[in-house]
Structures are given as structure tokens and as C-alpha cells.
Design an enzyme around this catalytic site. Structure first.
Site, mmCIF file in Angstrom:
data_model
loop_
_atom_site.group_PDB
_atom_site.id
_atom_site.type_symbol
_atom_site.label_atom_id
_atom_site.label_comp_id
_atom_site.label_asym_id
_atom_site.label_seq_id
_atom_site.Cartn_x
_atom_site.Cartn_y
_atom_site.Cartn_z
ATOM 1 N N GLY A 163 0.834 -1.198 0.000
ATOM 2 C CA GLY A 163 0.000 0.000 0.000
ATOM 3 C C GLY A 163 0.867 1.246 0.000
ATOM 4 O O GLY A 163 1.870 1.308 -0.706
ATOM 5 N N GLY A 164 0.467 2.232 0.803
ATOM 6 C CA GLY A 164 1.161 3.510 0.829
ATOM 7 C C GLY A 164 2.617 3.381 1.217
ATOM 8 O O GLY A 164 3.510 3.814 0.491
ATOM 9 N N ASP B 292 0.607 -9.031 -0.765
ATOM 10 C CA ASP B 292 -0.546 -8.205 -0.401
ATOM 11 C C ASP B 292 -1.805 -8.897 -0.905
ATOM 12 O O ASP B 292 -1.851 -9.407 -2.013
ATOM 13 C CB ASP B 292 -0.427 -6.792 -0.995
ATOM 14 N N ASN C 164 -3.736 8.618 -4.802
ATOM 15 C CA ASN C 164 -3.139 9.889 -4.373
ATOM 16 C C ASN C 164 -1.821 9.684 -3.650
ATOM 17 O O ASN C 164 -1.194 10.633 -3.235
ATOM 18 C CB ASN C 164 -4.112 10.681 -3.484
ATOM 19 N N ASP D 241 -2.038 -2.583 7.218
ATOM 20 C CA ASP D 241 -3.097 -1.653 7.563
ATOM 21 C C ASP D 241 -4.011 -2.208 8.646
ATOM 22 O O ASP D 241 -5.073 -1.685 8.877
ATOM 23 C CB ASP D 241 -3.921 -1.304 6.330
ATOM 24 N N CYS E 100 -28.642 -2.487 22.756
ATOM 25 C CA CYS E 100 -29.838 -1.679 22.963
ATOM 26 C C CYS E 100 -29.622 -0.230 22.543
ATOM 27 O O CYS E 100 -30.539 0.424 22.052
ATOM 28 C CB CYS E 100 -30.302 -1.749 24.413
#
Lengths: 622, 557
Positions: free
Chosen positions: A30-31, A52, A62, A121, A177
Site C-alpha cells: 500500500g502507501g 498483499d 493519491n 493496515d 440496545c
């Protein structure tokens, strides 16, 4: 000037050679993983294995710079390898699109690496790799980021703290609840939409997912029973999916009938404001002018009619999707389901709209889709810069490890501001009470057809290793044996979820001078491989009898109940003797116990977990 | 982060999804600022010696990578160098086929592949020539320079940038060391500083306005409430309630010192009902925990007082930046009310939802009222300048009011040069005094700059970057400069540290290690993002990283 001239000059020939000859494992592409792979390649590492389980998503682009738009939905590990290899053809790269927890990645496999890098992660996988590296004696460089913050830690068995030497943050949980009957905050309605409504309609229903905290059930038995009936009724409506009035039926059920029933329980509303049911016909009439595209505006807080429109529209989209999926799957396959994914617009729209409608009913503040996404998905902000720094720090620590200079390796922290953005601290010695690394280890061979729990308890632990009466055994599925839990003794280990390469933890519970925890790695003997041995061999054999040290006499009491990451909610398989006899006085916190041994199908003693992946103190970059 | 997306972004939501994880750090406004920014990277300025040694510029490319990924509008790479074999071993954004080609062109091409939303161009013309065209530099919002660069080029670039108000980041990365400095415009105000949410709570309990007082007064008789209600009175109202009781016996004053606050805290604590299974009440716990930090009377923080007192704020001109116009209006608000506009946010607390929402509305509507007042003043100021000013968007005024207490103004400094600036000399001496300071590394890089300058300007035709004579001479010269004023600060030990640091640079012949440059590229890009988004407080002004110790240090030089 050659390709390696800069490297050799800076690192020196000896270290450069060691780097070139080393074989490293990178868990996670990943990053941090993308950055690490690039840095490892350009630091001259000779052989890199990368694993992975994930595929590439738009929201990765990004920062995960090895991936492009055309790679979306492809394997992270395989694409990372393919893209990176072009830039450094001489390095040996191996990629696995697989789960690091698969049995094929066993302790022996881990032991073939010089260094393992964690760029993960989630807490669960981090803990697993930590344990495997401790068992294999391989140094681990652990890392994680959240927003502008990051952290790098070097872990080596016997020399440093391990990942589990400090307790990790526990995920937030809510009683049933609160979620189902008396919500008072936006998050309660979001959890309701995500973990109750969506799964009941499109996924695996509550009873099967163990998604709720039932520890207060006894006090609310009547209400729990009602809630069960409600869930059942919703399941019946699920049958009419695809019909024209499906949306109306669902709406009337959860936003009107159920609310009216709740409202009728006057005791509940003595000091709370009672909920106001919503009316389908009224909203239908009011929403005539609202367009479906309102769902694209994720910054605006929608009003009730807008919620209504998005609810119907997303319900429709999800119904169609499930129908398509069903048509594509054959009868004998597992029936397809839809699960919540923060980056899947359809499920997010549905959760956002449903949560806001429920908020309107209970007079709770509504939220924008953008905010709901963050709350429901437990999104960790992530940017390229932090990953670049963190990966760079990982490699610097790896160089110390390769130079056998652990004394100068560091624990490193990245912070947004402060006098020093990068702070480091010396590595700490292992925590002598750590349930994971301060343990003895052993290996046990079992014959899967014959080996019973009793064989392990009596032959190996009592007779060979000298354990007394008071000790307990646990594995992935929970506690399988303790002095009060003898029902499982005649069962085979296979029945208790014991597989090849799995772990069993033995906790000595003697009051006087107990042994440290013993971690047994199970190897299932393959009969075909060893035909001669099977005749006389006992069904459970210890690789070798080892000496198990005693726990250090610490000032702090030994953390018996939190041993092995066990919380009070850990399911126990089998029926406890003392409990059955009604003796509840030995200080154990009594929690729900599970009598059946079928793995993963208890009646739900786990709390609702917002996102169990993100429980660690080190947060994640996905 | 509830501001709506600029219309240009609302179309297909794929862009928002791509940038989702970073929008959570700087919101749509920050993203828009990024997308409107063009960044200039000066990645080398020709050979640094007479042996054709060139800055390899990895740190520049890695920095740019971290800006292209989050989606700046565009970039231009200026780099006269051609790709060599050694470049391939250290720069990830070059490939086999790049050999011999223009490095500016190749790195530009491969960086553009990272993000189709980002536009990129390149030039192989040296920067000094490009600057002759006065239209060249104003196109950029930020300039990145990979050092060492010869002094004359750096001066040209820094001076021109300062005049245009364009920030400059000057970076070095050699061997295990790196350093970078940020030159900001003379005044660089940051409105959205993103302080720690813990420190931003502004409940005004000691300075309540009438509506809040009234809400507090409605909690009259706690004893008559049933257990559920009692356990759900929002802590803000609890504190107001007990404050009124306190005032009755303290001449109308709120608890002011630690002793009084502790007493007051005990008074609140005693109000909790403990005859329940939990042995207490969460809302009372929250109230008790808030006593020390929430009862301080409003006081103006020095950062904003400083802004109010500046000439730019006192004497507005027709062309004053909108920041100063709003600052002036907020100052007028402060002079009138002795408090800043209320930010209006309310932390989560134990409460019934209806009560919470009504309390929230009290804060929100007060914030709205304050904003209206400030906006009116802004409009009046604008009116006084006639038609010369276009109205400041309401959004901008709102953001200012929300963040007013935490606004920060940085006065930009130049890229530090020891041999030119006596204030830099004294701050370097100060920095050297800190135990285990990394300042010697920064000094070593300045010596490298001086070495390069000498080789370029006066060196023999064969002089190379590992020329011992030049290194020794420049080392002695810079140390001499530091000693000139006060020899005590540079004792033998410090001198030895500086020389050791230069050894790392000499040993590696000014060559980069990819890993260090990548890490430094992360550090530099992070500051670049702060500058471009005008969010978070950027570096002021120098950061030094030591890869041997895995440690960084910030200095104001």
C-alpha cells in the site's frame, strides 16, 4: 561512474555487499509498501518478496505511486512488482497476491528471510507477522502512519520489545440496545445502518455475524427477544427484493412499524424524548422535486426528503446489484452478499441516507455523507509525504540491522510539528510479562485423525513437560481447555480448529511460581511421508522436551486475563464445569460462553466493532 | 470540513474519491488551492565543478512526486543535465531508455504519468537565462531548488521570488545528511493553522453572553431531576449552574486562581449522584475534567495581538490584502467587546440529543451573530475605499472568524547564508550551543555551497568536487566567519564536528543516496503543501536531517 557508484561510496563495500546478498520480505504493497519497494530497489537489496491480499482502489492513487488508473481492481502485489521491476531489472522480485496468514507462509518460510518489513493496515495481520517473526527469529521492521504522523519500530526476539509488549487500544463498542432501541448520537445511527440494516438486507444477518455486544442481554431479555422478532420480520421482507414495493416495505418496517413499537414502550421514554416515526406517503409526496443526483453532493447535510430520495435510490441500486450477482452464481455456490465498503458509493449512500433518516426519528443531528464516510469507514487520512518519510526511516533501520548494530537502531516517530519533526528513541528491552514474546516455544507433531485434546494435555503437557493441574489452552477460536472446561478433552484437535502451522498457547495458572506462557506450533504429520513411524508413534509428539522458564517475579500482578490478547469477550468452547454447577466465585469475570465448537458460529459474544482492523496504537494506511 | 466543493469539482465524483484521504487533512479549500498552483523545480544549474559533476537532483524529483500525487495544478522542471548511468542507479523516475537524453524531459515525462490531472513542462535552459524573461517567474506559486547551486543563480532566483512574494525551498541531500530552508514572503499569515482540537475549545463560560446565561439559569433545581435527567445535563450547563452559585458567595467573581478552581471543582464533584451502579455520573465527570481549562476569562493570545498591532492592520490601503482588511475588522470587534468572535463549535458531551442540539444552536447562532458584525465592518471598510475593492467573499471572513484565536503570522526570512548575514551567524552560534545539535551538518552544507562557488568562479580548468585544497580553504573560511565575532562558540570540539560533517559530503562527492533523498523529499513536500494550501504552520526556516541518527532538527536561522 556506474549505477552503484553513489551507493558504494555512501554505504561502503561491505554493507553494499550484504545488502545485495540479503533476502527480504515486504508485507503490504500500500502507501508505505510502494515507497519501501522503491527504496529497497534503489538501495540495492538483492531479493525482495512482496505480499498483499488487496486490489487497487481509486482512493489509493493519491499516494500509492506505482499504481495508475488502468490498474484499478488488479492485485497490488503483482502490479507493484511489474511496475517496479522495469526500473531495476537486476533485482529478484517475487510477488504473492495472498493473505500473509495463509498456512503456506509458515514459520520455516519466514525463517528464510534476513529482514521482514511490515507495511500493513490492520492490527490482526501486524500481530500475526510479529508472532511469526518472533518464532522464526527474523528481525522485523514494523511501521505505520496516520495523517501527518508515523512510526517505525525494530523488533528482534530477545533483544527488543515486540509489537505486543505494549497493550493496544481497544476498538470502540456499543451495547445492542443503544444501537437498536435508544440511539443518542449520530454514530449510533451510522452503526445501526452499517452493521444492522445493510447486512440484514444484503449481507449475512446479525445472528451469523457475531456483530453485537450481548454482555447486557440478560438485563434486557424481553427487549432482546423483540429485537430478534424484528430482525426476523425484516428477513421476510428481504424475500420480496426486486418487487416494486420493496423500498416501501423496508421503509415502513424500519422507520415506521419498528419505531411505533419502540414508542409504545413507555418506560423507555420517561426521561428521553420518544422517537417520531416517518411516513412513506408524506415523504414520497414531498420529495417529488428532489433529484437522485443529490447523492453526489457529499459535503451538504441532506434534509429528510433528500435522505428519503437517496435511501430509495441506493436501495434500488443495491437490489439490482445483488440480483445480477445471484444470476451469475450457480446454485451450489455460496449465495452472494453485499458488504459495506467505505469506498463503494452504493453502500455508502445507503448507510448515509438510512442513518440520517434514523437520526431524524430520534432527533439526532444529521451528518453529511463526507462525515458519515469517515465515521462508518473509520477512515485514516493518508498522504504521500508521510509515507515517503516513514519508508525512508524503515530502510535506515534495516541498514542498522544488517550491520548487526541493533544498539543504534531506533524507534522513530514522525510528528506534524514540534522542534523536531522526526524524533527517535532507543529500543526498549522486551517486556518480561509480554504474553507474546516472553514465552517459551515448542513444536508439536500431531496425527490429525487420532490426536485428541487429552493426548496433548496428559501425554505432552503433564507427563513430558511437568505441568500441574492449573493451566489453560487457547488457540484462534478461544479457550479450548482449562481446569473448569474438560468437555473438550475427548475431542480431536482438528475438531477444535487446530490446523497445520497454527498456534496453541499454554498458560500456567499455578499460584506458586508459574511457568512463562508456552507457545506450541502445530505440525500435522503427513502419514504418507512417514509410513514407518505411524505404527508406534503416539498421536501427539513433542519435537523435543524443553525447559520452560518461570515467570519473573514482578511487582505488578501477572496479566492473567489479558493473556494472549484475550479479552473478557473471548469465546470459550465447551461448557464450564463450575459455571454449570452455579459456582461463580473464583474471580473470573463471567461472560457469555459458547457451548458449540463449530468455528465462527457462536451466538455472538463479540462486541460491535467499528472497524476491527484499526484497533492498534499504530494506525494505518490502506 | 463542511464547506461545499467548488463547482469545478462537483462534476464526476471520481476526483473526490481519488483525493478522499487527503481531503480529510486540508478539505476542499486546500485542495482547490493546490490545484491552482504551479510549481517550479530548478533541479540543477549545470555542472558544479570542471569535471562535469552534476547535482543528481533526486531529492527534487522525489519532492515533486509527492506534490504531483496529491494533485497540484502543474509543474515545470528546469535542468540542463543529461541522464547518466549513475543517475539510473539513484533516480526512480528515469529508465534504461532515458540514458543520454535530457533529464528534465525524462523526469517530467515519468512524473506526469503519476497523475493525469497534473500538467508538466520542462526546460534545459539554465535558470539565470530563463529569469531574463520577466514573465517566467510570476507563473509559479512556489520554487524548489536542488542544491548546491552557484551563488549568483541562487541570488537571482531568491531576489526575484522575494519581490514577487513567491516562497522558495532550497534543499540539499548528500550521503546520509540533508537540509532544507524555506524563504517565505516578508509577511506570511496563516488563518487555518489546524491547532490541536483540545486547545481550541472556546466555551466562554467565564464570559457568557445573555442567551448562554439564560440556558444555564434554566437548570435551576438539580435535586428535583430524576436519575436519568440528572445524569444527562450537559456539562457546560452544569458548570454554568455551579458558577452562579459560586458567584453568590464570591462577590460575583468566577474562580480565578488554582486554589479557587480546585475548590470549585470539588463543589461540582460533590453534586454528582453516586448511589448508582457506576458510582458516579459521566456528565459530572466531564464537568470536573473541564474546570481547569474552561473557566479562564477570555484573553487575547500574543499571536493575534501581534497581528492587530501591525502597521498593515492599523493603516489599511486600497490595495491591502483581504487578510488585513478582515484582521482590522476583527480588531474593531475585539476593541468593542474585549473578546474575539465566537468560533461556535461545541465538543461532544453526555447529554440527551435534544438538549445537546439546543445548546449547540446557542453557540452556533452567537457565532453567526458575531460573524455578521465583523462582515458589516468589512463591508464598511470596503465602502470607504469606494469602487477600488471587490467584496471579500463571506466564506473567507467566516474562516477567519472561526480561526481567529489561532491565526499565525510568519515573517519570512531569507535562505540563510553564514558568510553574508550577521544575524544568521549569531543564530548558528546559538544552535551550536544545543547539546547534540545537528547544526554542524547545516554548516557543512554551506561549506559545500562555497566550494562549488569557488570551483565555478575561480577554480582551475580541471578542478573537481573532491579537491581537498578548496574544501580545506572554504572550511577554514566559514569557521573563521563564525569565530570572528565571538571565538568561544566554536571551540575545538565544535570545529571537529563541523569537519566531520564535511567528511560525509566529501566522501560521497556530493552524491545522493536514494533513500535519504526520498525521505527528505517527503519532508520538503510536506512543507510545500502547507505553503500552497496556506494551512498548518510551515517550517520557519531550516530543517536538518541526520540519517545516521534518524533524527531531524528545526532551526530559525
Amino acid at each position: 561512474m556506474t549505477r552503484e557508484s553513489y551507493l558504494k561510496r555512501s554505504l561502503g563495500t561491505t554493507l553494499s555487499r550484504r545488502i545485495k546478498e540479503s533476502r527480504v520480505l515486504l508485507v503490504g504493497a500500500g502507501g508505505i509498501g510502494c515507497e519501501l519497494l522503491k527504496n529497497l530497489l534503489l538501495t540495492g537489496f538483492g531479493e525482495i518478496h512482496i505480499i498483499d491480499l488487496d486490489t487497487i482502489d481509486l482512493s489509493n492513487l493519491n499516494r500509492q505511486f506505482l499504481f495508475r488508473h488502468e490498474h484499478i481492481k488488479k492485485s497490488k502485489a503483482l502490479v507493484a512488482k511489474e511496475v517496479a521491476q522495469k526500473f531495476q531489472p537486476s533485482t529478484k522480485l517475487e510477488a504473492y497476491h495472498a493473505n500473509i496468514k495463509d498456512a503456506q507462509f509458515n514459520v520455516d518460510w519466514f525463517a528464510t528471510f534476513d529482514i521482514v518489513f511490515n507495511a500493513l493496515d490492520n492490527l490482526d495481520a501486524r500481530r500475526h507477522v510479529n508472532r511469526m517473526c518472533l518464532a522464526a527469529g527474523v528481525p522485523l521492521i514494523e511501521s505505520g502512519t496516520t495523517g501527518f504522523n508515523g512510526q517505525v519500530q525494530v523488533i528482534k526476539k530477545g533483544d527488543t520489545e515486540c509489537y505486543d509488549c505494549n497493550s493496544k487500544e481497544v476498538p470502540t463498542t456499543f451495547p445492542v440496545c443503544t444501537i437498536r432501541s435508544t440511539p443518542s448520537q449520530p454514530i449510533h445511527c451510522i452503526v445501526w445502518a452499517k452493521s444492522y440494516l445493510l447486512p440484514e438486507l444484503f449481507g449475512t444477518s446479525e445472528d451469523e455475524t457475531q456483530d453485537f455486544d450481548h454482555s447486557e442481554d440478560a438485563e434486557n431479555a424481553a427487549e432482546i427477544e423483540n429485537l430478534r422478532k424484528e430482525a426476523q420480520a425484516l428477513k421476510d421482507i428481504r424475500g420480496s427484493m426486486g418487487s416494486e414495493d420493496f423500498a416501501e416495505k423496508v421503509f415502513n418496517k424500519v422507520f415506521m412499524t419498528d419505531i411505533e413499537r419502540l414508542r409504545g414502550m413507555e418506560d423507555m421514554w420517561k426521561s428521553r424524548q420518544p422517537p417520531e416515526p416517518l411516513d412513506f406517503a408524506t415523504l414520497q409526496e414531498q420529495s417529488g422535486s428532489v433529484d437522485n443526483t443529490i447523492s453526489l453532493n457529499d459535503q451538504k447535510v441532506w434534509n429528510v426528503t433528500e435522505d428519503f430520495v437517496v435511501f430509495k435510490d441506493s436501495l434500488n441500486r443495491l437490489s439490482r446489484r445483488l440480483k445480477d450477482l445471484k444470476e451469475k452464481t450457480s446454485e451450489k455456490d455460496v449465495s452472494p452478499i453485499l458488504v459495506f465498503d467505505k469506498d463503494d458509493v452504493d453502500t455508502l449512500d445507503f448507510v448515509a441516507a438510512s442513518a440520517n433518516l434514523r437520526s431524524a426519528i430520534f432527533k439526532i443531528e444529521p451528518k453529511s455523507k463526507f462525515d458519515i464516510k469517515q465515521m462508518a469507514g473509520n477512515i485514516i487520512p493518508a498522504i504521500a509525504t508521510t509515507n515517503a518519510m516513514t519508508a525512508g526511516l524503515c530502510v535506515l533501520q534495516a541498514l542498522k540491522v544488517l550491520k548487526d548494530d541493533l544498539a543504534n537502531a531506533k524507534m522513530v516517530f514522525l510528528e506534524r510539528s514540534g522542534v523536531r519533526a522526526i524524533n527517535s528513541d532507543s529500543l526498549k528491552a522486551p517486556n518480561p510479562n509480554c504474553p507474546v514474546c516472553s514465552v517459551a516455544q515448542g513444536r508439536v507433531f500431531i496425527d490429525p485423525t487420532r490426536a485428541t485434546l487429552n493426548d496433548l494435555v496428559r501425554d505432552v503437557l503433564r507427563l513430558q513437560l511437568g505441568y500441574g493441574e492449573e493451566f489453560s489452552l487457547s488457540n484462534e477460536i478461544g479457550t479450548i481447555y482449562d481446569p473448569d472446561l474438560e468437555d473438550n478433552l475427548p475431542k480431536t484437535l482438528s475438531e477444535l480448529g487446530v490446523k497445520d502451522e497454527s498456534f496453541i498457547t499454554v498458560v500456567d495458572e499455578e499460584d506458586e511460581n508459574p511457568r512463562v506462557n508456552l507457545e506450541l506450533v502445530i505440525r500435522v504429520s503427513q502419514k504418507l511421508d512417514e509410513p514407518a513411524a505411524t505404527e508406534e508413534k503416539k498421536p501427539v509428539t513433542l519435537e523435543r522436551v524443553m525447559d520452560i522458564p518461570r515467570k519473573p517475579k514482578a511487582a505488578t500482578p501477572p496479566p492473567t486475563e489479558q493473556v494472549n490478547g484475550t479479552t473478557a469477550h473471548e469465546p470459550v468452547t465447551g461448557k464450564r464445569k463450575r459455571e454449570a454447577e452455579g459456582e461463580l466465585s473464583n474471580g473470573y469475570e463471567r461472560v457469555k460462553r459458547v457451548a458449540s465448537v463449530a468455528v465462527g458460529s457462536g451466538d455472538g459474544a463479540d462486541p460491535i466493532v467499528l472497524d476491527e482492523a484499526d484497533g492498534g496504537a499504530i494506525l494505518i494506511d490502506d | 470540513m463542511t464547506d461545499s466543493f467548488p463547482s469545478a469539482l462537483t462534476g464526476p465524483s471520481s476526483k473526490e474519491r481519488k483525493y478522499d484521504r487527503q481531503l480529510r487533512l486540508w478539505a476542499a479549500s486546500g485542495q482547490q488551492a493546490l490545484e491552482e498552483s504551479r510549481v517550479l523545480l530548478v533541479n540543477s544549474d549545470g555542472p558544479i565543478d570542471k569535471q562535469k559533476t552534476t547535482v543528481s537532483g533526486v531529492v527534487g524529483v522525489e519532492t515533486l512526486k509527492n506534490l504531483v500525487l496529491p494533485g497540484i495544478g502543474g509543474f515545470t522542471i528546469v535542468d540542463p543535465a543529461s541522464v547518466t548511468e549513475s543517475d539510473l542507479g539513484v533516480n526512480f523516475f528515469l529508465e534504461e531508455q532515458s540514458l543520454g537524453k535530457s533529464r528534465a524531459e525524462e523526469t517530467c515525462r515519468l512524473l506526469k504519468e503519476l497523475n493525469p490531472d497534473v500538467e508538466g513542462t520542462f526546460s534545459t535552459t539554465p535558470i539565470a537565462e530563463l529569469l531574463q524573461d520577466t514573465k517566467f517567474l510570476p507563473a509559479f506559486r512556489l520554487v524548489l531548488v536542488s542544491g548546491p547551486v552557484k551563488c549568483s543563480s541562487l541570488d537571482l532566483l531568491c531576489n526575484a521570488s522575494r519581490e514577487l512574494g513567491i516562497p522558495v525551498l532550497y534543499t540539499h541531500s548528500v550521503g546520509f545528511y540533508s537540509t532544507f530552508s524555506l524563504q517565505l514572503p516578508a509577511e506570511f499569515p496563516i488563518v487555518e493553522t489546524h491547532p490541536d482540537p483540545e486547545t481550541t475549545q472556546d466555551l466562554r463560560l467565564a464570559n457568557p453572553w445573555p442567551e448562554l446565561l439564560e440556558a444555564g439559569a434554566r437548570v435551576r433545581d438539580l435535586d428535583t431531576l430524576d436519575d436519568h435527567q440528572h445524569g444527562h445535563v450537559p456539562y457546560v450547563l452544569l458548570l454554568l449552574h455551579y458558577l452562579e452559585q459560586w458567584k453568590e458567595t464570591h462577590e460575583g467573581n468566577v474562580p480565578s486562581n488554582y486554589k479557587e478552581k480546585t475548590e470549585f471543582r470539588e463543589m461540582v464533584r460533590a453534586g454528582a449522584r453516586t448511589n448508582n451502579p457506576e458510582g458516579g455520573e459521566e456528565n459530572f465527570d466531564e464537568a470536573v475534567a473541564a474546570v481547569l481549562k474552561s473557566l479562564n476569562p477570555f484573553s487575547l493570545r500574543s499571536n493575534i495581538r501581534e497581528v492587530f498591532e501591525m502597521e498593515e492592520c492599523q493603516k489599511l490601503r486600497a490595495d491591502s490584502a483581504s487578510f488585513w482588511v478582515i484582521a482590522s475588522a476583527v480588531n474593531a470587534f475585539y476593541q468593542m467587546h474585549r473578546v474575539l468572535p465566537l468560533p461556535g463549535s461545541l465538543p461532544d458531551m453526555k447529554a440527551q440529543s435534544a438538549d445537546y442540539i439546543s445548546l449547540q444552536n446557542i453557540y452556533k447562532s452567537k457565532a453567526r451573530k458575531d460573524l455578521e458584525e465583523v462582515t458589516e465592518t468589512v463591508r464598511r471598510i470596503e465602502g470607504s475605499f469606494g469602487a477600488k475593492r471587490s467584496p471579500i467573499p463571506e466564506k473567507e471572513i467566516e474562516v477567519f472568524c472561526k480561526n481567529a484565536a489561532h491565526i499565525k503570522l510568519i515573517r519570512g526570512r531569507n535562505i540563510p547564508r553564514i558568510d553574508r548575514d550577521v544575524t544568521v551567524q549569531s543564530s548558528v552560534r546559538m544552535a551550536l550551543g544545543i547539546p547534540e545539535s545537528l547544526a554542524p551538518i547545516s554548516i557543512a552544507f554551506q561549506i559545500l555551497d562555497a566550494v562549488v562557488d569557488q570551483l565555478q568562479e575561480t577554480g582551475s580548468t580541471v578542478a573537481s568536487i573532491d579537491d581537498n585544497e578548496t574544501w580545506d580553504k572554504q572550511t577554514q573560511r566559514i569557521i573563521g566567519v563564525l569565530k570572528a565575532e565571538d571565538p568561544e562558540y566554536v571551540d575545538e570540539e565544535v570545529e571537529e564536528q563541523i569537519k566531520n560533517a564535511t567528511q560525509e559530503l566529501r566522501r560521497t562527492k556530493a552524491g545522493e543516496l536514494h533513500n535519504i533523498s526520498s525521505l527528505t523529499g517527503g519532508l520538503v513536500a510536506q512543507e510545500a503543501l502547507k505553503v500552497l494550501t496556506r494551512q498548518y504552520v510551515p517550517l520557519d526556516n531550516t530543517c536538518i536531517f541526520d540519517g545516521v541518527k534518524s533524527r531531524s532538527e528545526m532551526h530559525r536561522l
